[in-house]
Design an enzyme around this catalytic site. Sequence first.
Site, PDB file in Angstrom:
ATOM      1  NE  ARG A   1       0.879 -27.580 -45.471  1.00 55.09           N
ATOM      2  CZ  ARG A   1       1.264 -26.351 -45.746  1.00 55.09           C
ATOM      3  NH1 ARG A   1       0.827 -25.629 -46.821  1.00 55.09           N
ATOM      4  NH2 ARG A   1       2.486 -25.842 -45.418  1.00 55.09           N
TER       5      ARG A   1
ATOM      6  CG  ASP B   1      12.691 -28.869 -43.835  1.00 54.35           C
ATOM      7  OD1 ASP B   1      13.857 -29.130 -43.566  1.00 54.35           O
ATOM      8  OD2 ASP B   1      11.856 -28.468 -43.056  1.00 54.35           O
TER       9      ASP B   1
ATOM     10  CB  SER C   1      10.193 -21.251 -41.619  1.00 52.10           C
ATOM     11  OG  SER C   1       9.277 -21.960 -41.965  1.00 52.10           O
TER      12      SER C   1
ATOM     13  CG  ASP D   1       1.374 -27.179 -42.046  1.00 50.70           C
ATOM     14  OD1 ASP D   1       0.045 -26.859 -42.184  1.00 50.70           O
ATOM     15  OD2 ASP D   1       2.257 -26.396 -42.242  1.00 50.70           O
TER      16      ASP D   1
HETATM   17  N1  ARG Z   1       0.556 -21.497 -37.984  1.00 48.59           N
HETATM   18  C1  ARG Z   1      -0.002 -21.536 -39.267  1.00 48.59           C
HETATM   19  C2  ARG Z   1      -0.916 -22.948 -39.577  1.00 48.59           C
HETATM   20  O1  ARG Z   1      -0.829 -23.866 -38.562  1.00 48.59           O
HETATM   21  C3  ARG Z   1       1.053 -21.533 -40.306  1.00 48.59           C
HETATM   22  C4  ARG Z   1       1.706 -22.698 -40.627  1.00 48.59           C
HETATM   23  C5  ARG Z   1       2.662 -22.523 -41.697  1.00 48.59           C
HETATM   24  N2  ARG Z   1       3.247 -23.851 -42.188  1.00 48.59           N
HETATM   25  C6  ARG Z   1       4.554 -24.014 -42.396  1.00 48.59           C
HETATM   26  N3  ARG Z   1       4.907 -25.221 -42.515  1.00 48.59           N
HETATM   27  N4  ARG Z   1       5.489 -22.916 -42.390  1.00 48.59           N
HETATM   28  O2  ARG Z   1      -1.878 -22.946 -40.329  1.00 48.59           O
END
Ligand code: ARG
Length: 402
Positions: A94, A14, A174, A123
Site C-alpha cells: 500500500r 469496486d 475478495s 488499507d
Molecule cells: N488483513 C490484511 C491486511 O490488513 C489483508 C488485507 C487485504 N486487503 C484487501 N483489500 N483485500 O493487510
Amino acid sequence: MRDKIVLAYSGGLDTSISIKWIQEKYDFDVITMTVDVGQGSNFKDIEEKSKIIGAIKHYSIDAKEEFVKNYIFRAIKANALYEGKYPMSAALSRPLIASKLVEIAKKEGAVGVAHGCTGKGNDQVRFDVTIKSLEPNLKIIAPIREWDLSRDEELKYARENKIPLVFEKNKIYSIDQNLWGRSIESGPLEDPSNEPPEDAFEWTESPESAIDKPEYLTIDFREGIPCAINGESLEAVTLIENLNNVAGKHGIGRIDHMEDRLIGIKSREVYECPAATVILEAHKDLEKTVLTKHELSFKKLVDDQWTFLVYSGLWMEPLKEALEVFINKTQERLMGRVKVKLYKGSLRVVGRSSPMSLYNLKLATYASSTTFDQTWSLGFIELWGLPTKAANVLKRNRKKRD
Ligand code: ARG
C-alpha cells in the site's frame, strides 16, 4: 477543463464503479493507474477496461523490482510477521501504491487521488497516511468508503452504467495478491469455525495432495537478503517468483489466523505466502547462527515494533527509519547458507552455515577435543544463582519463624 483525480485502479468491481462515480458525483476527470506488484493481472485488459468506462488516461507501472528491493527486503530483515503469522503482503504494497498515486498526481497537476478501500479495513489507513505524509494538500477520495453500497447494489450500478463485468457475478472471495502473498477474504471464510474450502487456494497445493517426495533447497543470504537458490544467483523478483512456485507445489505457506485490525475489528484472515514463509524461516535461523544472544533478544523488540508500524499504516513514521538503522547494522554480518526441507505442507530448516557463524564446535562438542574448561562453570553458577538462592533462603527462614 475539469479538475483531475488519479485513481488506483485494479480492474475489479469496486474501482471500476469508482471511475464513474467520481465523474458523476464530483465532476472530475479520472486518470487511472495500475501498479504491477506481481499480482499477475492482465494489464492490457485493465487499461482497455478503464478507457471503456471513461478514464481520460491510464498509467501502467511495473514496480515489481522496487517492491522487492524497497519493501519486501526490509520486511525480511525485520522478520516481519504480524501477530506472529502474517507476512504483511498487502500491508507492504500500500505505501508503494500510495507513493505512485502522489507521483502521478503531481505530474498530471491533479487536485487529488482516489482508492477503492472500504472504511472497515487497514488499507484505507495505509493509503491515507502515506498520501498525507507525502503531499498534505491532495484531496483523497475513497468512493467505496463514502458511498457504502452492498455488493448487489454495486452490481446494479455497474449494469446501469454499462461497466463490463468479467467473472464478477460468481465471485465468492475478495482477493489481494502480489509477490509476497495472496490474501483471501469473505464468503465461507467469514465463519472462523469453518475450515477454508480448497477452492480458496490458488498458489498452494493442499498438503494431502502435494507430491510424496521431499525436496531440499539451499538459500543464500547476503546482508540479510536472499540472493541465491541452490547456489544459483537470482535476480530479486525471479528469486521470489521461483520460491512461490516451488514451495507452493509442496503445500507450504497456507496461513489461517485471527487478526486484529488497526481499527479494532477482529477478522479471520486466510493467506498463502509460500516464498515469504520459506525466506522468513530461513532468515530467522541464520540470525540465530550469526547474531549474539543480546542482539537477538533486543532485535525481537525492534522487529515487532517495525512490523506493528508497517501493519498500522505508518510506513512514513520517523521511528520506522530509526529502527531500520539498527536493523541494517545487525544485517551487515548476515551472510550464509540455509538448507530447508519441503514436504507435504511442512517446512523445516535442516542445516545452516556461515562465515560469520558464532557457533564454535570446539566449545560446543561433548567430545574430548573440547577447549571448554568445565571448571569455569562452577564460579559462574555461584554468581548467577546468588540472588535467587538468597531470596529463597530468606523466604524459608521467615516461614520457619512464623
Ligand atoms: N488483513 C490484511 C491486511 O490488513 C489483508 C488485507 C487485504 N486487503 C484487501 N483489500 N483485500 O493487510
